[in-house]
Write an enzyme that holds these catalytic residues in place. Structure first.
Site, mmCIF file in Angstrom:
data_model
loop_
_atom_site.group_PDB
_atom_site.id
_atom_site.type_symbol
_atom_site.label_atom_id
_atom_site.label_comp_id
_atom_site.label_asym_id
_atom_site.label_seq_id
_atom_site.Cartn_x
_atom_site.Cartn_y
_atom_site.Cartn_z
ATOM 1 N N ARG A 1 0.803 -1.225 0.000
ATOM 2 C CA ARG A 1 0.000 0.000 0.000
ATOM 3 C C ARG A 1 0.832 1.269 0.000
ATOM 4 O O ARG A 1 0.541 2.216 -0.737
ATOM 5 C CB ARG A 1 -0.938 0.056 1.225
ATOM 6 N N THR A 2 1.837 1.327 0.841
ATOM 7 C CA THR A 2 2.554 2.598 0.978
ATOM 8 C C THR A 2 3.256 2.938 -0.335
ATOM 9 O O THR A 2 3.102 4.034 -0.870
ATOM 10 C CB THR A 2 3.552 2.528 2.145
ATOM 11 N N LYS B 1 25.370 -4.357 -2.441
ATOM 12 C CA LYS B 1 26.834 -4.386 -2.634
ATOM 13 C C LYS B 1 27.543 -3.743 -1.450
ATOM 14 O O LYS B 1 28.767 -3.592 -1.465
ATOM 15 C CB LYS B 1 27.211 -3.603 -3.897
ATOM 16 N N ARG C 1 11.616 3.888 2.911
ATOM 17 C CA ARG C 1 11.235 2.894 3.927
ATOM 18 C C ARG C 1 12.459 2.046 4.203
ATOM 19 O O ARG C 1 13.156 1.612 3.277
ATOM 20 C CB ARG C 1 10.099 2.016 3.420
ATOM 21 N N HIS D 1 5.656 5.916 11.294
ATOM 22 C CA HIS D 1 5.054 5.769 9.965
ATOM 23 C C HIS D 1 4.070 6.937 9.795
ATOM 24 O O HIS D 1 2.856 6.750 9.796
ATOM 25 C CB HIS D 1 4.343 4.417 9.884
#
Ligand code: NCD
Length: 305
Positions: A53-54, A82, A103, A131
């Site tokens: 969703r986000t 890496k 995120r 959030h």
């Protein structure tokens, strides 16, 4: 011009007047007042953790108002695999876009990103910490459905220890006149510093392990997923997995008007039969991610005042 250039990292950085302003603007955006608002916006979505969703609503939000996006959906497909540091990734990407949504599994990652970015950074979830965009869409949904954020009785149910959505939401609700009910297994209680935060804000809250004596009181029941990925020990998770399940039988323990919310994804906390009831508003809640994120993108890029 108040929001142009601002990072959105934590609910702690927002006053009540900011939240009210963002929610009012989101209503205007939802009503379609600003077509092509984001035509000059190029959003970078840096997602080092899974998301449906986000991330997708950020991407839909920007494209639906004329802007564009690029990014990655997991750290394996970025140079993080890496060994590149988050700060180096952000120092690079900041030259490709005019706003970044990030995120990351580590608490504080979004703040660290904002320290090296030359464009606004929006926290799309950092570990168990915060959030804020989820909270704004949660508040928007509550206000849309119930008319006001003041005077409500709100239950937060499930994983209050690791759930970043309830951490941000509890902090934001402390700016309003609400009564909170914190319902969780003992080992997943709201951490002390959030409880102290509520106490300092003079928010009255009741803690309980059961919904039984509380359900009838509630205007909103906000259900959360047990955050399996944040447990150090899988046996600890097994002890609490499936602790709460909202089923049609649970509705008898709630008030007929209690709205059921969930940031989603759900695992087994709410049975699918509940979706068809008037109480369930979690998919509408998810859809409100579009206008709220459009508004935030507009405000921080300066497209909206
Ligand atoms: C939440 C999250 O990522 O914190 N999901 C979301 O953004 N809607 C909740 C969760 O994963 O349980």
């Amino acid at each position: 011009m108040k929001y142009k250039g601002r990072h959105i990292i934590s609910v702690r950085d927002l006053q009540r007047s900011d939240i009210d302003y963002i929610l009012d603007k989101s209503s205007e955006v939802k009503a379609g007042k600003y077509s092509n608002l984001l035509k000059d916006t190029v959003l970078a979505c840096l997602f080092f953790e899974p998301s449906t969703r986000t991330r997708l609503s950020f991407e839909a939000a920007v494209t639906r108002l004329g802007g564009s996006f690029f990014g990655f959906a997991n750290s394996d497909s970025s140079s993080a695999s890496k060994g590149e540091t988050l700060k180096d990734t952000v120092k690079t990407v900041t030259g490709y876009c005019n706003v970044i949504a990030v995120r990351h599994p580590l608490e504080g990652a979004a703040r660290a990103a904002s320290e090296v970015a030359r464009v606004p950074v929006i926290n799309a979830g950092d570990g168990s910490n915060q959030h804020p965009t989820q909270t704004l869409l949660d508040l928007f949904t509550i206000k849309e459905k119930l008319g006001s954020l003041d005077g409500l009785k709100i239950g937060l149910l499930g994983d209050l220890k690791y759930g970043r959505t309830v951490h941000s939401l509890a902090m934001a609700l402390s700016l309003y006149n609400v009564q909170l009910y914190l319902i969780s297994p003992r080992i997943l209680q709201m951490p002390d510093h959030y409880r102290s935060y509520l106490q300092r804000a003079n928010i009255s809250f009741v803690e309980s392990e059961s919904l039984d004596d509380i359900g009838k009181e509630l205007d909103v029941l906000y259900v959360t997923r047990i955050q399996r990925e944040r447990f150090g020990d899988s046996q600890e998770y097994e002890k609490v997995a499936g602790s709460y399940r909202v089923t049609p039988d649970t509705l008898d323990k709630l008030n007929s008007h209690t709205r059921i919310m969930h940031p989603l994804p759900r695992v087994d906390e709410i049975s699918a039969e509940v979706d068809e009831t008037e109480n369930a508003i979690y998919f509408e809640q998810a859809h409100n991610g579009i206008p709220v994120r459009q508004t935030l993108l507009g405000l921080v890029t300066g497209a909206l005042e």
